[in-house]
Write a protein that holds these residues in place. Sequence first.
Motif, PDB file in Angstrom:
ATOM      1  N   LYS A 167      24.227  -4.374   5.525  1.00  0.00           N
ATOM      2  CA  LYS A 167      23.086  -3.545   5.107  1.00  0.00           C
ATOM      3  C   LYS A 167      23.622  -2.235   4.409  1.00  0.00           C
ATOM      4  CE  LYS A 167      19.752  -5.735   6.866  1.00  0.00           C
ATOM      5  NZ  LYS A 167      19.822  -6.549   7.987  1.00  0.00           N
ATOM      6  N   ASN A 220      24.135  -3.268  10.413  1.00  0.00           N
ATOM      7  CA  ASN A 220      25.062  -4.563  10.547  1.00  0.00           C
ATOM      8  C   ASN A 220      25.926  -4.600   9.133  1.00  0.00           C
ATOM      9  OD1 ASN A 220      24.037  -6.555   8.606  1.00  0.00           O
ATOM     10  ND2 ASN A 220      22.730  -7.566   9.948  1.00  0.00           N
ATOM     11  N   ALA A 242      15.112  -2.066   8.107  1.00  0.00           N
ATOM     12  CA  ALA A 242      16.456  -2.506   8.089  1.00  0.00           C
ATOM     13  C   ALA A 242      16.978  -2.544   6.617  1.00  0.00           C
ATOM     14  CB  ALA A 242      16.647  -3.701   8.551  1.00  0.00           C
ATOM     15  N   GLN A 243      15.802  -2.709   5.871  1.00  0.00           N
ATOM     16  CA  GLN A 243      16.221  -2.923   4.190  1.00  0.00           C
ATOM     17  C   GLN A 243      16.177  -1.686   3.366  1.00  0.00           C
ATOM     18  OE1 GLN A 243      14.510  -6.562   2.877  1.00  0.00           O
ATOM     19  NE2 GLN A 243      15.577  -7.834   4.509  1.00  0.00           N
ATOM     20  N   ALA A 274      19.519  -3.655  14.772  1.00  0.00           N
ATOM     21  CA  ALA A 274      18.267  -3.519  14.678  1.00  0.00           C
ATOM     22  C   ALA A 274      17.480  -4.427  15.473  1.00  0.00           C
ATOM     23  CB  ALA A 274      18.058  -3.944  13.215  1.00  0.00           C
ATOM     24  N   THR A 275      17.917  -5.579  15.782  1.00  0.00           N
ATOM     25  CA  THR A 275      17.428  -6.649  16.578  1.00  0.00           C
ATOM     26  C   THR A 275      17.083  -5.950  18.084  1.00  0.00           C
ATOM     27  OG1 THR A 275      18.303  -8.401  15.402  1.00  0.00           O
ATOM     28  CG2 THR A 275      17.265  -8.804  17.646  1.00  0.00           C
ATOM     29  N   ASP A 278       9.708  -1.786  10.470  1.00  0.00           N
ATOM     30  CA  ASP A 278      11.326  -2.412  10.329  1.00  0.00           C
ATOM     31  C   ASP A 278      12.047  -1.881   9.116  1.00  0.00           C
ATOM     32  OD1 ASP A 278      13.570  -3.940   9.543  1.00  0.00           O
ATOM     33  OD2 ASP A 278      12.709  -5.736  10.700  1.00  0.00           O
ATOM     34  N   SER A 332      10.757 -12.259   6.360  1.00  0.00           N
ATOM     35  CA  SER A 332      11.463 -11.067   6.971  1.00  0.00           C
ATOM     36  C   SER A 332      12.697 -12.107   7.632  1.00  0.00           C
ATOM     37  CB  SER A 332      10.766 -10.308   7.757  1.00  0.00           C
ATOM     38  OG  SER A 332      11.909  -9.226   8.123  1.00  0.00           O
ATOM     39  N   SER A 382      19.097  -0.802  10.525  1.00  0.00           N
ATOM     40  CA  SER A 382      20.335  -1.721  10.897  1.00  0.00           C
ATOM     41  C   SER A 382      21.402  -1.168  10.299  1.00  0.00           C
ATOM     42  CB  SER A 382      19.852  -3.112  10.224  1.00  0.00           C
ATOM     43  OG  SER A 382      21.162  -3.974  10.388  1.00  0.00           O
TER      44      SER A 382
HETATM   45  C1  LIG Z   1      19.112  -7.266   8.948  1.00  0.00           C
HETATM   46  C2  LIG Z   1      17.814  -7.283   9.395  1.00  0.00           C
HETATM   47  C3  LIG Z   1      17.160  -7.080  10.888  1.00  0.00           C
HETATM   48  C4  LIG Z   1      18.185  -7.285  11.929  1.00  0.00           C
HETATM   49  O1  LIG Z   1      19.341  -6.290  11.721  1.00  0.00           O
HETATM   50  P1  LIG Z   1      20.545  -6.516  12.982  1.00  0.00           P
HETATM   51  O2  LIG Z   1      21.253  -5.269  13.180  1.00  0.00           O
HETATM   52  O3  LIG Z   1      21.396  -7.931  12.330  1.00  0.00           O
HETATM   53  O4  LIG Z   1      20.076  -7.143  14.177  1.00  0.00           O
HETATM   54  C5  LIG Z   1      16.013  -6.829  11.305  1.00  0.00           C
HETATM   55  N1  LIG Z   1      14.978  -6.853  10.040  1.00  0.00           N
HETATM   56  C6  LIG Z   1      15.258  -6.900   8.749  1.00  0.00           C
HETATM   57  C7  LIG Z   1      14.361  -6.918   7.900  1.00  0.00           C
HETATM   58  C8  LIG Z   1      16.433  -7.069   8.319  1.00  0.00           C
HETATM   59  O5  LIG Z   1      16.864  -7.287   7.033  1.00  0.00           O
END
Ligand SMILES: *Cc1c(COP(=O)(O)O)cnc(C)c1O
Length: 433
Positions: free
Chosen positions: A205, A202, A178-179, A79-80, A176, A104, A200
Motif C-alpha cells: 500500500k 500492508n 485501503a487503496q 485492513a482485513t 474500504d 476488490s 491498510s
Molecule cells: C489491500 C486491501 C485490503 C486488505 O489489506 P490488508 O491490510 O492486507 O488486510 C482490503 N481491501 C482492499 C481494497 C485492499 O486493496
Amino acid sequence: MSPLAIHGGSKIRTKKFPPYQVVDHEVELAVSQVLRSGVLSRYLGAWHQDFYGGPQVRAFEEAWAHYFGVKHAIAVNSATSGLYAAVGAAGIEPGDEIIVTPFSMSASAVAPLVYHAIPVFADIEKDYFCLDVASIEQRITPRTKAILIVDLFGLPYDVQAINELARRHKLLVIEDCAQAPGAFYKNKSAGTLGDMGIYSLNYHKHIHTGEGGVVVTDNDELAERLRLIRNHAEAVIDAKGDAHFTNMIGFNYRLTEMQAAIGLVLLKRLNTLVETRVENVAYLEKRLAAIPALTMPKVRQDSTHAYYLHAIKFNEQIAGVSRNTFVNAIKAELEVTEWRETEGVKINGGYVKPLYLQSIYQKKQVYGTSHYPWSLQAQGSEVSYAQGICPVTERMHEHELIIHELMRPGMTTHDLDDVVRAFEKVWENRKVL
Ligand SMILES: *Cc1c(COP(=O)(O)O)cnc(C)c1O
C-alpha cells in the motif's frame, strides 16, 4: 525497429524497474528507539489503562485522526482485521445482508460472512469501477443493513448519491479505503466519507508498516465497539461496564509499538507520495494519448485520485487484437520490479476474478459442510452468485482493463519512457500479433 520481444526480438527494457522504497534512516531510528525501550507492545486484554495500547500506538492514532480530519482512529494489525471489526461494530444480525463489490481484494466481500451476514454483490461503474448506485439500489431488500464500498484503485466512491441512498434506507456505509489514502472528495479525506473507514498498512500500500491497518469513525459508540473487538471485548466489558456493549466477541487485532512508530514517520510522507503518483500518471497519460485504443481512467467530479493502481481501458475492436494478447506482448518488452521479481512484470489484463465466482460463494459453504448463513434466507429470496449477475465487472475483467503499477514513486522519467515505448512498439506492430 526490432521485432516484438514476444517473437524473439530485443526487449525495450532489460534492467529491472526500481523498487518502491519508503524505509529510510528516519524509520530505522524510530524503530530502534522502540527496540531500546524494551516495550514492543503495551496492550492488556483487560479493563486497565493499557487496554488502549502503548505510547506509540496512541500517538499514531492521534496523528492519523488529525491528518485525516476524523474524531477516532483505531489502529489494527491489518485492513482485513479492520473490515471484520467494522462489520462486528455495525451490530448486524445473522442472516442480514450487506451489499459488497465483486471487484476488490477478497476481504472486502467476505467480511460480512465472519459475522454470519450475507454478502450481496452489486455491479460497478463502467467509468470509475466503484460500486454503481443504481445497481446497489436494485439489491436492497428489507434485510439489507449496510453497504461495504471500496474506493477502488484510489478513487473515492460516488459519495453524494450513495450516502443519500444509504440515508434513505437507513444503511451504514463502511468505506474500504485501503487503496485511497490521500484521495479527497470535496476537501474531505477518503476513508472519512462513510460511517466507518478502513485503511491498510500492508507492504503493497501507499505507506506500510509491514502489516497493519486503521479504522476511523466520527461516531463515539462505533469507536468504542471497534476498540473492544480489537482487544478481547468479552474479557473487558464486565469490568468496563457499558451494559449495552456486552454482545461482542473480541479478537487480538492489535498493532505493535514498532509498527506504530513506522506509521508515525511515514504518515508525514503520504502527501508527497500521492503527489508523485499523480505526476507520474499525468506524464504517462499525456504520452499514451496517441494510442486510440486506450482510454485513461476518469477522475470523478469533486474528487482526487490516489492511484494505487493505474487502470487503463482497452478497446479490442479499435485495436483489432485481444486485450490479453496486447498485454502479453507488452509484458515481454519490459522487466520485473526489484523486490517483487517473482510477481512478473507489474502490468496485467484485468484485476481480480469477480469475487462471487470464488468457490465459497459458488458452493455457499463457509461453516463446515452446512450452508449457514445462507440457510437463513427465506425460500424464494436466496441471493444469486451466478455468472452474469455483474456484467460490467465481468466485461472489465475479461476484456477491457489493463492495470499496472509502473507509476509508483521511485520511477524516473527514463523508466516511465520505457513503459511508453513498450506500449508504442506493441501498438505499431499489433497487426503481426
Ligand atoms: C489491500 C486491501 C485490503 C486488505 O489489506 P490488508 O491490510 O492486507 O488486510 C482490503 N481491501 C482492499 C481494497 C485492499 O486493496
